[in-house]
Design a protein around this motif. Structure first.
Motif, PDB file in Angstrom:
ATOM      1  N   ILE A 275      27.006  34.838  42.919  1.00  0.00           N
ATOM      2  CA  ILE A 275      25.798  35.422  42.328  1.00  0.00           C
ATOM      3  C   ILE A 275      24.878  35.998  43.421  1.00  0.00           C
ATOM      4  CG2 ILE A 275      23.679  34.908  41.027  1.00  0.00           C
ATOM      5  CD1 ILE A 275      25.321  32.838  39.447  1.00  0.00           C
ATOM      6  N   ILE A 276      24.704  35.241  44.517  1.00  0.00           N
ATOM      7  CA  ILE A 276      23.848  35.691  45.621  1.00  0.00           C
ATOM      8  C   ILE A 276      24.381  36.994  46.216  1.00  0.00           C
ATOM      9  CG2 ILE A 276      23.082  35.139  47.975  1.00  0.00           C
ATOM     10  CD1 ILE A 276      22.960  32.202  47.091  1.00  0.00           C
ATOM     11  N   ILE A 277      25.696  37.051  46.392  1.00  0.00           N
ATOM     12  CA  ILE A 277      26.297  38.269  46.954  1.00  0.00           C
ATOM     13  C   ILE A 277      26.052  39.471  46.049  1.00  0.00           C
ATOM     14  CG2 ILE A 277      28.492  39.393  47.532  1.00  0.00           C
ATOM     15  CD1 ILE A 277      29.479  36.634  48.497  1.00  0.00           C
ATOM     16  N   ARG A 278      26.228  39.237  44.697  1.00  0.00           N
ATOM     17  CA  ARG A 278      25.994  40.332  43.745  1.00  0.00           C
ATOM     18  C   ARG A 278      24.535  40.819  43.827  1.00  0.00           C
ATOM     19  NH1 ARG A 278      29.638  41.088  39.462  1.00  0.00           N
ATOM     20  NH2 ARG A 278      31.442  39.697  39.501  1.00  0.00           N
ATOM     21  N   ILE A 279      23.604  39.875  43.892  1.00  0.00           N
ATOM     22  CA  ILE A 279      22.179  40.245  43.941  1.00  0.00           C
ATOM     23  C   ILE A 279      21.851  41.002  45.229  1.00  0.00           C
ATOM     24  CG2 ILE A 279      19.826  39.305  44.065  1.00  0.00           C
ATOM     25  CD1 ILE A 279      20.781  37.036  42.237  1.00  0.00           C
ATOM     26  N   LEU A 280      22.383  40.537  46.357  1.00  0.00           N
ATOM     27  CA  LEU A 280      22.136  41.204  47.647  1.00  0.00           C
ATOM     28  C   LEU A 280      22.692  42.629  47.653  1.00  0.00           C
ATOM     29  CD1 LEU A 280      22.823  38.285  50.175  1.00  0.00           C
ATOM     30  CD2 LEU A 280      20.612  39.282  49.539  1.00  0.00           C
ATOM     31  N   LEU A 281      23.911  42.778  47.074  1.00  0.00           N
ATOM     32  CA  LEU A 281      24.488  44.128  47.015  1.00  0.00           C
ATOM     33  C   LEU A 281      23.652  45.048  46.153  1.00  0.00           C
ATOM     34  CD1 LEU A 281      28.324  43.311  46.747  1.00  0.00           C
ATOM     35  CD2 LEU A 281      27.127  44.359  48.677  1.00  0.00           C
ATOM     36  N   MET A 282      23.145  44.502  45.029  1.00  0.00           N
ATOM     37  CA  MET A 282      22.311  45.316  44.141  1.00  0.00           C
ATOM     38  C   MET A 282      21.007  45.698  44.828  1.00  0.00           C
ATOM     39  SD  MET A 282      21.067  44.528  40.244  1.00  0.00           S
ATOM     40  CE  MET A 282      22.737  44.728  39.637  1.00  0.00           C
ATOM     41  N   LEU A 283      20.387  44.760  45.560  1.00  0.00           N
ATOM     42  CA  LEU A 283      19.155  45.065  46.284  1.00  0.00           C
ATOM     43  C   LEU A 283      19.398  46.125  47.363  1.00  0.00           C
ATOM     44  CD1 LEU A 283      17.604  41.480  46.709  1.00  0.00           C
ATOM     45  CD2 LEU A 283      16.699  43.354  45.323  1.00  0.00           C
ATOM     46  N   LEU A 284      20.529  45.999  48.028  1.00  0.00           N
ATOM     47  CA  LEU A 284      20.876  46.973  49.069  1.00  0.00           C
ATOM     48  C   LEU A 284      21.053  48.363  48.480  1.00  0.00           C
ATOM     49  CD1 LEU A 284      21.579  47.531  52.046  1.00  0.00           C
ATOM     50  CD2 LEU A 284      23.961  46.898  51.491  1.00  0.00           C
ATOM     51  N   THR A 285      21.703  48.444  47.332  1.00  0.00           N
ATOM     52  CA  THR A 285      21.926  49.752  46.686  1.00  0.00           C
ATOM     53  C   THR A 285      20.621  50.347  46.210  1.00  0.00           C
ATOM     54  OG1 THR A 285      24.095  48.973  45.943  1.00  0.00           O
ATOM     55  CG2 THR A 285      23.224  50.925  44.875  1.00  0.00           C
ATOM     56  N   LEU A 286      19.754  49.495  45.613  1.00  0.00           N
ATOM     57  CA  LEU A 286      18.459  50.006  45.135  1.00  0.00           C
ATOM     58  C   LEU A 286      17.577  50.456  46.296  1.00  0.00           C
ATOM     59  CD1 LEU A 286      17.696  47.352  42.331  1.00  0.00           C
ATOM     60  CD2 LEU A 286      18.347  49.748  42.010  1.00  0.00           C
ATOM     61  N   THR A 287      17.652  49.716  47.400  1.00  0.00           N
ATOM     62  CA  THR A 287      16.875  50.109  48.589  1.00  0.00           C
ATOM     63  C   THR A 287      17.357  51.465  49.120  1.00  0.00           C
ATOM     64  OG1 THR A 287      16.585  47.786  49.177  1.00  0.00           O
ATOM     65  CG2 THR A 287      16.201  49.413  50.928  1.00  0.00           C
ATOM     66  N   LEU A 288      18.653  51.643  49.131  1.00  0.00           N
ATOM     67  CA  LEU A 288      19.226  52.900  49.590  1.00  0.00           C
ATOM     68  C   LEU A 288      18.810  54.070  48.683  1.00  0.00           C
ATOM     69  CD1 LEU A 288      21.047  54.234  51.697  1.00  0.00           C
ATOM     70  CD2 LEU A 288      23.025  53.700  50.237  1.00  0.00           C
ATOM     71  N   CYS A 289      18.783  53.775  47.339  1.00  0.00           N
ATOM     72  CA  CYS A 289      18.348  54.804  46.390  1.00  0.00           C
ATOM     73  C   CYS A 289      16.888  55.193  46.646  1.00  0.00           C
ATOM     74  CB  CYS A 289      18.537  54.322  44.961  1.00  0.00           C
ATOM     75  SG  CYS A 289      20.247  54.240  44.423  1.00  0.00           S
ATOM     76  N   SER A 290      16.076  54.200  46.913  1.00  0.00           N
ATOM     77  CA  SER A 290      14.643  54.470  47.180  1.00  0.00           C
ATOM     78  C   SER A 290      14.470  55.333  48.433  1.00  0.00           C
ATOM     79  CB  SER A 290      13.881  53.145  47.328  1.00  0.00           C
ATOM     80  OG  SER A 290      13.985  52.377  46.165  1.00  0.00           O
ATOM     81  N   TRP A 291      15.249  55.022  49.464  1.00  0.00           N
ATOM     82  CA  TRP A 291      15.153  55.767  50.720  1.00  0.00           C
ATOM     83  C   TRP A 291      15.589  57.214  50.532  1.00  0.00           C
ATOM     84  CZ3 TRP A 291      18.873  57.709  54.302  1.00  0.00           C
ATOM     85  CH2 TRP A 291      18.318  58.071  55.537  1.00  0.00           C
ATOM     86  N   VAL A 292      16.641  57.417  49.699  1.00  0.00           N
ATOM     87  CA  VAL A 292      17.141  58.768  49.413  1.00  0.00           C
ATOM     88  C   VAL A 292      16.103  59.566  48.652  1.00  0.00           C
ATOM     89  CG1 VAL A 292      18.842  60.092  48.107  1.00  0.00           C
ATOM     90  CG2 VAL A 292      19.573  58.160  49.519  1.00  0.00           C
ATOM     91  N   ILE A 293      15.430  58.871  47.684  1.00  0.00           N
ATOM     92  CA  ILE A 293      14.389  59.566  46.905  1.00  0.00           C
ATOM     93  C   ILE A 293      13.235  59.985  47.803  1.00  0.00           C
ATOM     94  CG2 ILE A 293      12.660  59.240  45.076  1.00  0.00           C
ATOM     95  CD1 ILE A 293      14.691  57.427  43.661  1.00  0.00           C
ATOM     96  N   VAL A 294      12.847  59.090  48.734  1.00  0.00           N
ATOM     97  CA  VAL A 294      11.743  59.400  49.653  1.00  0.00           C
ATOM     98  C   VAL A 294      12.110  60.610  50.520  1.00  0.00           C
ATOM     99  CG1 VAL A 294      10.408  58.565  51.620  1.00  0.00           C
ATOM    100  CG2 VAL A 294      10.816  57.079  49.645  1.00  0.00           C
ATOM    101  N   LYS A 295      13.323  60.678  50.956  1.00  0.00           N
ATOM    102  CA  LYS A 295      13.783  61.760  51.812  1.00  0.00           C
ATOM    103  C   LYS A 295      14.021  63.047  51.033  1.00  0.00           C
ATOM    104  CE  LYS A 295      13.929  59.710  55.859  1.00  0.00           C
ATOM    105  NZ  LYS A 295      13.139  60.241  57.016  1.00  0.00           N
TER     106      LYS A 295
END
Length: 450
Positions: A10-30
């Motif tokens: 479960i922790i791994i799934r949550i970390l991967l999801m947070l990483l993907t959402l963070t990456l999406c946010s960075w792409v939107i900012v750029k």
């Protein structure tokens, strides 16, 4: 271990999801919208997988809880063909269910073992709720003892045997008492013992029934025999010299009579008084000798006895009296070849006494009738019944008729039924008296199974 592995996944799934959402946010900012289109399917896939994981886990948990709630320990969760996400969970559920199954089987084995032990004992046992009277358990011994195939509530016993019901209700836990129980229009003595226990917030009362009728009868018979031995010994020792002295005085008075002055009849009065003393002394000696017969029967000459031949002998002996009094006698034998172990001479004496009593009982009946029957009951005991259509014995006298010296007849000695009871006790059997629903009385002889 299983839950630790699930927690890690479960922790791994949550970390991967947070990483993907963070990456999406960075792409939107750029402002790199092209890359955002590539990342969105990944986000949707991760959310879908997270939902599926928790949904599968919830469904598996529901199935497991349902199994425990309904004690369905036969259910097995397939681990081999399960999705990888729930394999460890199913394995854990199977381990828990196997543990519950083992505990349940052990408790069931102990319960069955205890129940079989309680079914084997001769003591009757019943357990009921003290608040609502609901009977939760009764063993086969009690069912046979009271002839009750089923009892839903202890209050149902009141209609069948109110005296026994009251004795059970009034019996305090930890105490015992002797009570009377009814069976086949007769009664017998039982020793009641009670205890109480609590479980599940309910209080239950457990009562044990022990048939002590035979033991009480044997003890009572021994007590009466001892008393009779003392009475007859003292009476004979005291009266015999008086009778002998009276006879001597009468002889001496007869010899001296020519030399005596019988003026006023004084000598005649003296002679009459001495003769009366002698006659009454001899009467007391005969009385004591008669009751001493109760103690003479101590051994049996057992042999195989044919019931039909016994009945024939009794009828042949009593035929003149029966014809004179116009009494009809029926003999009922389901099996003409019925045989049982007994002393023939003593059993004939018992039946003669019972038939004589029956003749006396039907003397005022409109159509006097007596029947003798013999059969083998379900417990392999031989049963002989002598029944009459007389007025019956008053209920208050039922327990007194077998006591020595007690008689319902004006000129009865009170020895007949006492002698019958002693003979049956020597045979390891018993004699019972029953009032028939249609009127009349039945005396039942019960011989032990061979």
């Amino acid at each position: 271990m299983i839950f630790k592995s699930t927690k890690t996944r479960i922790i791994i799934r949550i970390l991967l999801m947070l990483l993907t959402l963070t990456l999406c946010s960075w792409v939107i900012v750029k402002g790199w919208n092209v890359y955002l289109l590539l990342l969105l399917p990944t986000v949707i896939y991760q959310c879908t997988e997270m939902f599926r994981f928790f949904y599968k886990t919830r469904k598996e948990l529901e199935h497991f809880v349902e199994s425990v709630r309904y004690r369905d320990f036969s259910r097995h969760f397939d681990v081999k063909h399960a999705p990888e996400d729930v394999q460890l969970l199913r394995e854990g559920f199977n381990n828990v269910i196997d543990t519950f199954k083992s505990i349940s089987q052990e408790k069931e084995t102990q319960y069955q073992y205890l129940q079989k032990i309680l079914e084997l004992v001769d003591t009757g046992i019943i357990s009921y709720d003290e608040i609502n009277g609901e009977v939760v358990w009764m063993n086969e011994s009690l069912k046979k003892m009271l002839q009750l195939p089923y009892l839903k509530s202890i209050s149902s016993l009141e209609k069948r045997d109110s005296g026994l019901y009251q004795a059970i209700i009034e019996l305090k836990p930890g105490s015992s008492r002797v009570a009377s129980a009814k069976k086949d229009n007769s009664s017998f003595k039982v020793l009641l013992s009670a205890t109480a226990f609590q479980t599940g917030g309910r209080t239950f009362k457990l009562v044990a029934f022990q048939n002590v009728n035979a033991a009480l009868e044997e003890t009572e018979s021994e007590a009466w025999q001892k008393l009779l031995r003392v009475l007859t010994h003292e009476i004979m020792n005291s009266v015999a010299p008086i009778s002998s002295l009276a006879q001597t005085l009468n002889s001496r008075l007869a010899e001296a009579l020519p030399d005596l002055d019988n003026k006023g009849g004084a000598v005649d009065d003296l002679q009459l008084g001495i003769e009366t003393i002698r006659r009454r002394s001899e009467g007391l000696l005969k009385f004591a000798e008669t009751y001493r017969n109760l103690n003479k029967i101590t051994t049996l000459s057992l042999q195989r006895v044919n019931a039909f031949e016994i009945f024939e002998n009794i009828l042949q002996l009593m035929q003149p009296t029966l014809e004179q009094k116009n009494i009809e006698v029926d003999t009922i034998l389901k099996d003409p070849d019925l045989e049982f172990n007994a002393d023939p001479s003593l059993i004939e004496q018992v039946l003669i006494n019972l038939v004589v009593n029956a003749i006396e009982a039907v003397r005022e009946a409109g159509e006097p009738a007596i029947s003798m029957s013999a059969f083998v009951n379900a417990e392999k005991q031989t049963i002989i019944e002598v029944t009459d259509n007389g007025p019956g014995i008053p209920p208050e006298l039922m327990e007194r008729i077998f006591i020595p010296f007690f008689s319902t007849k004006k000129n009865g000695s009170g020895i007949g039924l006492s002698l019958c009871k002693q003979i049956m006790l020597l045979h390891r059997g018993r004699i019972q008296v029953q009032l028939n629903p249609g009127g009349g009385t039945s005396f039942v002889l019960v011989f032990p199974a061979v």
